[in-house]
Design a protein around this motif. Structure first.
Motif, PDB file in Angstrom:
ATOM      1  N   PHE A 195       0.802  -0.884  -0.515  1.00 24.19           N
ATOM      2  CA  PHE A 195      -0.340  -0.296  -0.224  1.00 24.19           C
ATOM      3  C   PHE A 195       0.881   0.913  -0.272  1.00 24.19           C
ATOM      4  N   GLY A 199       1.445   3.761  -2.987  1.00 29.20           N
ATOM      5  CA  GLY A 199       1.119   6.353  -2.345  1.00 29.20           C
ATOM      6  C   GLY A 199       1.754   6.508  -3.233  1.00 29.20           C
ATOM      7  N   ALA A 240      -3.779   5.668   0.540  1.00 32.42           N
ATOM      8  CA  ALA A 240      -3.044   4.236   0.622  1.00 32.42           C
ATOM      9  C   ALA A 240      -2.270   4.484   1.704  1.00 32.42           C
ATOM     10  N   SER A 244      -2.085   2.920   5.981  1.00 32.77           N
ATOM     11  CA  SER A 244      -1.943   1.826   5.523  1.00 32.77           C
ATOM     12  C   SER A 244      -0.931   1.963   7.945  1.00 32.77           C
TER      13      SER A 244
END
Lengths: 328, 246
Positions: A195, A199, A240, A244
C-alpha cells in the motif's frame, strides 16, 4: 546541488537511526553481536533481531516516511501550511475500522485482522470523499468533506467506547489509538509495504503540478496541469499511505504537520522538493521518537503517538512564534 | 496564422448571460486591449477562451490538450497568488512548467531582465511589495514564451512608470510577432499602447477596432458613462476623462 546534499544528509540520518533502533531494546545486545545476529539470524538473539527489532525499525521508517510525504503533498495541494494528512478523514476512518475490530473481537482472529479492518475503514473514507467532493470541484469541498467524515468517524468511535460493555476492550482501544510500534511483526511490514509503495508511486509524480499550484488553481491549469487527475492521485495516494500507516501503527499525530513545516525553508519552499525531503524527515522523526519511548521509559510502554504530540506541539508553537512576522 | 479564434462564445452563470455570443479572431502583431466597465464579462471571456469554465461556442485554445494549450498561450490571472516563499527566480521558472521545466532558449533570464527583476532574483517572492510581485508574475507568464498572452488586469496596482513599461513590453511582444490580449481599466494607456480595442458592455462586444476609430464621445457615454477629451500627438492618442455623464 544543495537539495541533493540535503537529501543525502537526511538519508544518512535515517540510516543511522535505523541502526540505533535495531540496537535499543530490553534484551541488552552489543552493536557488533546484534548486527552479526541480524545477518546470520541464528539462535535466540537472531530471532529477536529479525522478528522483533527489524520489523519495528522498518515500520518506524515506513510509517514516518508515509506521514511525512503525505503531509507535504497535502500542504502543497491545499496551499496551506496547517494542512495535515488526517485532514481528509482517512486517519479517523481507519482508526474507526480498527476500533470496531477490537470491540467485536474480530481483531483476535489473526494478526492481520486489525490492520485489515483499519484499511477497510480507509477505503470507505476514500469512497465517501470522492462521492462527496466529486472527481472535480474546488479544494474547499475536499476539506469540508474531510472534516465531515472525520467528525462522523470520531463520533462512531466515541459511540463504540460509550456502549462498550467490556472495560478491557475499552482500555485496549484507547491504548491502540495512542499509536505504537511495539510488538509488530514482519507480517505487518508485508501488509503495509504494498500500500505504501502504491501511495508513494501515486504522489511522486505530483511535484511539478504542486509547484505550479503555488500560483493558484487557474494559473496551474493554464500551465497544463490536469487538476482533476492531480486531485484524484493525491487523494488515493494519501489514503494508501495514511490508511496503511494507521493500520500498522495506530494514530500518530504531528509528524505529517510538523516535518514539512521544518523542512520547507531548506528546500526553497518548493512543494516538489518538499515531497522527498519530508519522506526522509518523517522517517527520521518517527524513528527517533520510537527510540526515545524505549529509552525514556523502557518498562512503562510509553506510547509513540503521545510522545510525538508532546514534543511536536510545543515545537510547532515555537515555529509559529519564530515565523509569526513572516506569515502576517 | 490566427492565434485565437472565438466563435459565438456564450457563458451562462446560472440563468444570467455573462458573455453573449462573442466572435473574435486575434492575429500575430496585435496588442488587444479588452476594455469595459466592471462586470462587463472581460475575465469570463478570457477564461472561457482558455476553457477554464463551461461555455457554449467554439474556441481554438480550449480544444487543445492541456499541455499543447499551455505552450500556445500563457494566462496571467487577476488574483496575485503566491502561496509559498519561493524565490523570484523559482517563481518565474514556473513558467516553464509546460516544457517540464526545460528552458533551452533562456526564456527565464530573458523574462527576469525584461521585467527589471535581475536584482531581486534570489529574494523571496512573498517578501516583495505588491507591485514587485505583480511584475514577477508577469515575468512568469513571459517565461512561458508563448505566441499568445492573455492577461487579466496586468497593470492594476503598478506605479505609473511600471504601468507604462509593462504596456511597452506588451507592445514589443506584439511587434515581435506575438499577440497579447489584456483587460485594462486605464483607457488612456489602452488607447495609447494597444493596436486594437475590444469594448465589452453587459457581456456583448459593442466595438472592435483600432483605438482612434473605436473611442468616440457617443461610445464613452453609452458604455462607460464618461465625458472625455481625446487628442493626438506624434506617439498616439491622448485620452483624458473629464467627468461622468450619469
Amino acid at each position: 546541488m544543495r537539495y541533493r546534499a540535503l537529501l543525502a544528509f537526511l538519508a544518512a540520518i535515517v540510516a543511522g537511526l535505523m541502526v540505533v533502533s535495531l540496537l535499543v531494546g530490553p534484551a541488552g545486545v552489543g552493536p557488533v553481536a546484534g548486527i552479526a545476529a541480524l545477518v546470520d539470524g541464528k539462535g535466540a538473539l537472531g530471532l529477536v533481531m529479525r522478528e522483533i527489532r527489524l520489523p519495528r525499525a522498518l515500520l518506524g521508517a515506513m510509517v514516518g516516511g508515509a506521514l511525512g510525504v503525505s503531509g507535504a503533498a497535502m500542504q502543497g495541494f491545499l496551499r496551506n501550511p496547517l494542512a495535515e494528512p488526517g485532514l481528509i478523514g482517512i486517519s479517523s476512518s481507519s482508526a474507526l475500522g480498527a476500533v470496531i475490530a477490537l470491540q467485536s473481537g474480530f481483531a483476535a482472529v489473526s494478526v492481520l485482522a486489525l490492520p485489515g479492518a483499519a484499511l477497510a475503514g480507509a477505503v470507505v473514507a476514500v469512497a465517501l470523499i470522492l462521492m462527496l467532493a466529486g472527481p472535480r470541484g474546488p479544494s474547499l469541498t475536499l476539506i469540508l468533506a474531510g472534516v465531515a467524515i472525520s467528525a462522523l468517524a470520531g463520533s462512531f468511535t466515541s459511540l463504540v467506547l460509550n456502549l462498550s460493555p467490556n472495560p478491557f476492550a475499552v482500555t485496549e482501544i484507547v491504548f491502540w489509538m495512542l499509536g505504537s510500534l511495539s510488538d509488530r511483526s514482519m507480517q505487518h511490514v508485508a501488509m503495509a509495504a504494498p500500500f505504501m509503495a502504491v501511495g508513494a508511486l501515486l504522489l511522486a509524480p505530483l511535484g511539478r503540478g504542486l509547484d505550479a499550484l503555488t500560483l493558484g488553481e487557474d494559473a496551474a491549469e493554464a500551465m497544463g496541469v490536469r487538476l482533476t487527475r492531480l486531485r484524484l492521485m493525491l487523494v488515493l495516494g494519501t489514503a494508501a499511505l495514511v490508511g496503511s500507516a494507521v493500520a500498522v501503527a495506530g494514530a500518530i499525530g504531528f509528524v505529517g504537520l510538523v516535518v514539512p513545516h521544518i523542512l520547507r525553508p531548506f528546500v526553497g519552499a518548493r512543494p516538489s522538493r518538499l515531497l522527498a525531503a519530508s519522506a526522509l524527515g518523517g522517517a527520521a522523526m518517527l524513528l527517533s521518537a520510537d527510540i526515545a519511548v524505549r529509552i525514556i521509559a523502557p518498562e512503562r510502554d510509553l506510547k509513540l503517538g503521545v510522545l510525538t504530540a508532546i514534543i511536536g506541539a510545543p515545537f510547532f508553537l515555537h515555529l509559529i512564534w519564530r515565523t509569526r512576522g513572516q506569515i502576517a | 496564422m490566427t492565434l485565437l479564434s472565438l466563435r459565438n462564445i456564450t457563458v451562462l452563470r446560472g440563468r444570467r448571460v455573462v458573455v453573449d455570443d462573442i466572435s473574435v479572431d486575434v492575429e500575430p502583431h496585435e496588442f488587444v486591449g479588452l476594455i469595459g466597465p466592471n462586470g462587463a464579462g472581460k475575465t469570463t471571456l478570457m477564461r472561457a477562451a482558455l476553457g477554464l469554465l463551461p461555455y457554449r461556442g467554439q474556441t481554438t485554445l480550449a480544444r487543445m490538450p492541456p499541455v499543447a494549450r499551455a505552450r500556445a498561450c500563457a494566462w496571467l490571472p487577476q488574483a496575485r497568488e503566491v502561496a509559498w516563499a519561493i524565490t523570484v527566480a523559482d517563481l518565474v521558472a514556473l513558467g516553464r512548467t509546460p516544457w517540464d521545466g526545460h528552458d533551452p532558449g533562456g526564456a527565464v533570464p530573458r523574462a527576469l531582465a525584461r521585467m527589471g527583476l535581475e536584482g531581486m532574483a534570489l529574494r523571496s517572492a512573498t517578501a516583495l511589495s505588491g507591485g514587485e510581485q505583480a511584475r514577477a508574475l508577469i515575468a512568469r507568464a513571459l517565461a512561458q514564451d508563448t505566441p499568445l498572452l492573455l492577461a487579466d488586469e496586468p497593470i492594476a496596482g503598478l506605479d505609473p512608470a511600471a504601468q507604462i513599461r509593462t504596456m511597452q513590453i506588451f507592445a514589443d511582444l506584439a511587434h515581435e510577432g506575438r499577440a497579447v490580449i489584456a483587460s485594462i481599466h486605464d483607457l488612456g494607456l489602452a488607447a495609447r499602447h494597444c493596436t486594437r480595442l475590444l469594448i465589452l458592455s453587459e457581456g456583448r462586444l459593442v466595438a472592435d477596432g483600432p483605438p482612434d476609430q473605436v473611442l468616440d464621445a457617443a461610445l464613452l457615454d453609452r458604455v462607460f458613462g464618461l465625458r472625455a477629451r481625446i487628442g493626438r500627438d506624434k506617439d498616439g492618442i491622448l485620452f483624458q476623462a473629464l467627468g461622468v455623464t450619469r
